[in-house]
Motif scaffolding. Structure first.
Motif, short mmCIF file in Angstrom:
data_model
loop_
_atom_site.label_atom_id
_atom_site.label_comp_id
_atom_site.label_asym_id
_atom_site.label_seq_id
_atom_site.Cartn_x
_atom_site.Cartn_y
_atom_site.Cartn_z
N VAL A 1 0.92 -1.21 -0.19
CA VAL A 1 0.14 -0.01 0.09
C VAL A 1 0.67 1.16 0.02
O VAL A 1 0.68 2.26 -0.69
N ILE A 2 1.71 1.22 0.61
CA ILE A 2 2.68 2.49 0.91
C ILE A 2 3.49 2.64 -0.53
O ILE A 2 3.57 3.75 -1.15
N ARG A 3 3.97 1.58 -1.10
CA ARG A 3 4.52 1.67 -2.53
C ARG A 3 3.64 2.24 -3.63
O ARG A 3 4.09 3.13 -4.15
N THR A 4 2.35 1.75 -3.30
CA THR A 4 1.16 2.38 -4.33
C THR A 4 0.97 3.93 -4.01
O THR A 4 1.01 4.64 -5.06
N VAL A 5 0.73 4.12 -2.70
CA VAL A 5 0.52 5.55 -2.42
C VAL A 5 1.66 6.64 -2.83
O VAL A 5 1.31 7.58 -3.15
N GLY B 1 3.94 16.06 0.20
CA GLY B 1 2.88 16.97 0.56
C GLY B 1 1.42 16.21 0.86
O GLY B 1 0.33 16.51 0.62
N LYS B 2 1.33 14.70 1.01
CA LYS B 2 0.15 14.22 1.17
C LYS B 2 -0.21 14.27 2.65
O LYS B 2 0.31 14.16 3.61
N THR B 3 -1.84 14.38 2.51
CA THR B 3 -2.24 13.95 4.08
C THR B 3 -2.60 12.66 4.11
O THR B 3 -3.17 11.85 3.35
N LEU B 4 -2.10 11.95 5.37
CA LEU B 4 -2.47 10.67 5.74
C LEU B 4 -3.15 10.39 6.86
O LEU B 4 -2.97 11.28 7.74
N LEU B 5 -4.03 9.41 7.04
CA LEU B 5 -4.62 8.95 8.09
C LEU B 5 -4.42 7.45 8.39
O LEU B 5 -4.64 6.76 7.37
N LEU C 1 7.29 6.33 3.49
CA LEU C 1 6.15 7.36 3.74
C LEU C 1 6.22 8.52 3.95
O LEU C 1 5.76 9.71 3.61
N VAL C 2 7.61 8.84 4.90
CA VAL C 2 7.84 10.14 5.45
C VAL C 2 8.16 11.34 4.46
O VAL C 2 7.57 12.19 4.62
N PRO C 3 8.82 11.14 3.54
CA PRO C 3 9.03 12.18 2.64
C PRO C 3 7.82 12.35 1.93
O PRO C 3 7.99 13.77 1.17
N PHE C 4 6.93 11.64 1.85
CA PHE C 4 5.67 12.23 1.06
C PHE C 4 4.44 12.80 1.95
O PHE C 4 3.53 13.15 1.65
N SER C 5 4.88 12.90 3.26
CA SER C 5 3.85 13.22 4.25
C SER C 5 3.75 14.85 4.31
O SER C 5 4.85 15.44 4.71
N ARG C 6 2.54 15.40 4.45
CA ARG C 6 2.46 16.79 4.91
C ARG C 6 2.02 16.74 6.23
O ARG C 6 2.58 17.38 7.12
N ALA D 1 -6.30 14.86 -1.74
CA ALA D 1 -6.40 13.82 -1.53
C ALA D 1 -6.05 13.26 0.00
O ALA D 1 -5.16 13.97 0.54
N ILE D 2 -7.06 12.58 0.26
CA ILE D 2 -6.58 12.00 2.07
C ILE D 2 -6.19 10.43 1.57
O ILE D 2 -7.23 9.63 1.05
N TYR D 3 -5.39 9.95 2.22
CA TYR D 3 -4.78 8.70 2.18
C TYR D 3 -5.21 8.07 3.41
O TYR D 3 -4.47 8.24 4.54
N ALA D 4 -6.04 6.96 3.66
CA ALA D 4 -6.47 6.32 4.96
C ALA D 4 -6.13 4.76 4.84
O ALA D 4 -6.68 4.45 4.16
N LEU D 5 -5.17 4.72 5.55
CA LEU D 5 -4.49 3.26 5.88
C LEU D 5 -4.72 2.70 7.03
O LEU D 5 -4.35 3.44 8.11
#
Lengths: 464, 250
Positions: A343-347, A354-358, A382-387, A435-439
């Protein structure tokens, strides 16, 4: 007349309806529990009457999606499958689903049974339902507190399969453990697997979540020529010479398009079968491949497979897009290291930072009470992609700590154990149109889905 | 003094990592980095022979039965001697679950098969019929004030300690070493053994620091570690205690 059977089925359905009315969740387990008390052999009695027989799908990851894909293909082919669509996959859930598809006279309104079953329950289900086809997607470490170690689970499955006399067994050739499960059985075994040379990487990239790295026969470390994800790959044993079996249903070409889905060309049909899916990620390409291969073994037509795959929309939280307050929300069930890494690889495939993750981590029985597994997931990626990361669930603090040690600054994380508040925080964090990515783990997905229903963004899953 | 370096040897990383035990390595590495200490991690697997003088800290996690047999064999034939030598010279060890068992005198399985250990811990383990699975809270007994350890256990082995070992902690919730004497874990010299996954060190940061301090002191004498903001670690620790209490008897 079969008064006991009629009582079992109707009482189960009454309980199911009552619990849906009271919104006590989906009411997927209790009805079956009651029905089996009244009539212990109810499932096999009902299934025996179906002309189309029974299909079982199991494996650690992908069994719900694969079986739902097969169900859609069956429907488009004119069948009426009896199916546990919502993934209640222990004997009680399956019995509930069977009762629900019965009329008042306790006969099934359908012609073929299709169940995803828990991997530890497969031997019992096989013995009871004598399936014409069993599909096994993969085996990963998952909920060790419940299933025990992988090798002993494989042995139980193997022993269960050896008790069956006839039928098809469809296995994932790329999973070294799953590929051995046909050993010693009298079933007709066929394999699906990845044959696109451009997919995957060399063995040096093997993840921490890779499990089956040793030859099951001689214990020697396997040589991996390619690794697709986890321990899925092209492998062989240099000591005893065992290797990945020849593939009957190959994915000859695969093009992944991030969270948008993928396209694949499946062999085993004349000229190959071209499929397009909206399900994201390599792990879902495997699900599509398994479903297409299963359809072939069931004798279904190529164009129905194409329609079924393209028209497929997911059930709650297994890669589902919804709209909320002008934001696009992607809900993805992420429940064990191998699944989570995919899932992380896909996201992160689209490289947009600057993604919002939940992230929501629960430790209820259905999730596994041990949360240690999050330390095997490569959250560092995931860290470098997280807002901003909003963190929720019964073990939110553990998840937050994992993200801290993955390198996420504390000012970028926010703990909200309540799912509704967590979701609203995510909406505030994402820009309009964003977008919001809820994992989320299994019961955390249910809790989030319930919160979204209460907020009016989706319907309750029991209303679908 | 220049930049300090902590030399960690991670034993059998791909074989002995079943319940996220590598989280301990992540925790050690980060907690060093945050203080400007370099953590140098070497991965040693089957057939690799460690230089006993090179490393300050050895880490080994838990594994599945088959992997554990392979590791047992390798410890006997390849690494045992060097590890005993390092231990005698004061190197630090952290061993979790299956690693803890294999560093004791022996493990006798439920079926009666005996896996020899390398005797770094004065302890031995006998397989039980049932598994101990669940959250654990234990009170630290090894000096340095009243502290708690939190983690998750999942083992069928029952471990008993000999006179040269002392227990790490007294079990408040869960089973610990054997479910009977109330003890969890073991310490022999600078070697720590425990059944706790979780991962252990991220949620018990004071233990991580104690291990870092001990391991560094071998090369650098008494060191004082810079204070870190552990509020998130403490929240996770407290949450694990609450979660364990809630599960008691349930």
């Amino acid at each position: 007349m079969q008064p006991r059977r009629i009582l079992a089925v109707n009482l189960a359905n009454l309980i199911g309806r009552a619990s849906r009315l009271l919104e006590k969740g989906g009411g997927t387990t209790l009805p079956g529990r009651v029905a089996l008390k009244i009539m212990p052999d109810l499932p096999e009695r009902l299934v025996d009457e179906l002309e189309g027989g029974c299909v079982l799908v199991t494996g650690t990851n992908g069994k719900t999606t694969t079986s739902n894909l097969i169900a859609d293909i069956l429907r488009r082919s004119g069948f009426k499958p009896v199916h546990n669509r919502h993934g209640a996959n222990l004997i009680y859930g399956v019995t509930s689903a069977l009762a629900r598809d019965c009329g008042p006279s306790a006969r099934l309104r359908g012609d073929i049974a299709l169940f995803e079953v828990d991997e530890a329950t497969l031997p019992e289900m096989g013995r009871r339902l004598r399936p014409r086809l069993i599909v096994i997607t993969n085996l990963f470490r998952d909920q060790l507190d419940r299933y025990g170690e992988l090798e002993s689970l494989a042995e139980r499955i193997n022993a269960g399969l050896r008790m069956l006399e006839e039928g098809d067994l469809l296995l994932n050739a790329d999973d070294p453990l799953v590929a051995t499960l046909g050993e010693g059985t009298t079933l007709r075994v066929s394999y699906f697997g990845m044959e696109d040379g451009g997919v995957g990487s060399d063995a040096t990239a093997m993840q921490h979540a890779a499990d089956s790295k040793f030859c099951r026969y001689c214990g020697e470390p396997l040589e991996f020529k390619r690794v697709f994800y986890g321990h899925m790959g092209v492998y062989g044993c240099l000591r005893c010479g065992r290797s990945r079996p020849a593939v009957d249903f190959p994915a000859l070409a695969l093009s992944l398009r991030g969270v948008e889905g993928s396209e694949l060309l499946v062999g085993g049909w004349n000229g190959g079968l071209s499929l397009r899916t909206r399900l994201p990620g390599l792990y879902n390409a495997y699900n599509v491949l398994a479903a297409a291969a299963a359809a072939r073994l069931l004798g279904l037509e190529a164009d129905k497979v194409t329609e079924g795959v393209e028209g497929y929309s997911t059930v709650f939280g297994r890669a589902e897009w919804i709209e909320a307050e002008g934001r696009r929300v992607l809900l993805i069930l992420s429940k064990n290291p191998a699944g989570f890494n995919e899932v992380i690889r896909t996201v992160t495939e689209d490289a947009e930072s600057g993604k919002t993750l939940l992230l929501a981590l629960n430790d209820l029985t259905a999730d596994g009470r041990d949360v240690s597994w999050i330390w095997d997931v490569d959250f560092e990626e995931l860290v470098p992609f997280s807002r901003e990361v909003i963190i929720s669930g019964t073990r939110a603090e553990d998840m937050a700590l994992r993200m801290k040690y993955a390198g996420l600054p504390e000012e970028k994380m926010r703990l909200e154990s309540d799912p509704k508040r967590a979701f609203l925080a995510a909406v505030r964090s994402a820009p309009p149109g964003g977008a919001i990515y809820a994992l989320t783990t299994y019961t955390a997905t249910l809790a989030l889905r319930k919160a979204l229903a209460e907020l009016g963004y989706v319907r309750g899953y029991w209303e679908e | 003094m220049g930049r300090m370096v902590l030399r960690i040897c991670h034993l059998y990383p791909e074989l002995m990592n079943i319940y996220g035990d590598r989280g301990n390595i992540i925790a050690l590495k980060r907690r060093c980095e945050w203080r400007g200490i370099e953590a140098e991690i070497s991965l040693l697997s089957l057939e690799d022979k460690p230089d006993p003088r090179l490393y300050d800290l050895f880490f080994i996690g838990g594994g599945q039965d088959r992997e554990q047999e392979m590791v047992c064999h390798d410890l006997q034939k390849v690494k045992g001697e060097a590890l005993r030598e390092a231990h005698a010279a004061g190197a630090c060890f952290l061993a979790i679950c299956g690693g803890y068992q294999l560093l004791g005198h022996y493990f006798r399985t439920w079926k009666g098969e005996v896996l020899p250990g390398i005797g770094i811990f004065d302890a031995w383990t006998v397989g039980g019929e049932t598994r101990f699975i669940g959250n654990v809270v234990a009170e630290w007994e090894d000096g340095g004030g009243r502290r708690t350890l939190v983690g998750f256990e999942n083992h069928s082995g029952r471990t008993r300690l000999g006179p040269h070992s002392r227990p790490l902690a007294r079990v408040k919730v869960g089973h610990g070493n054997n479910g009977e004497d109330g003890w969890e874990g073991c310490r022999c010299g600078n070697a720590f053994g425990t059944y706790l996954h979780g991962s252990l060190l991220p949620k018990n940061p004071w233990l991580a620091d104690e291990i870092i301090r001990l391991a560094l002191s071998r090369r650098y004498g008494e060191v004082e570690l810079e204070h870190l903001d552990d509020s998130l670690e403490e929240r996770a620790h407290a949450a694990a205690v609450r979660r364990a209490a809630g599960k008691r008897g349930g």
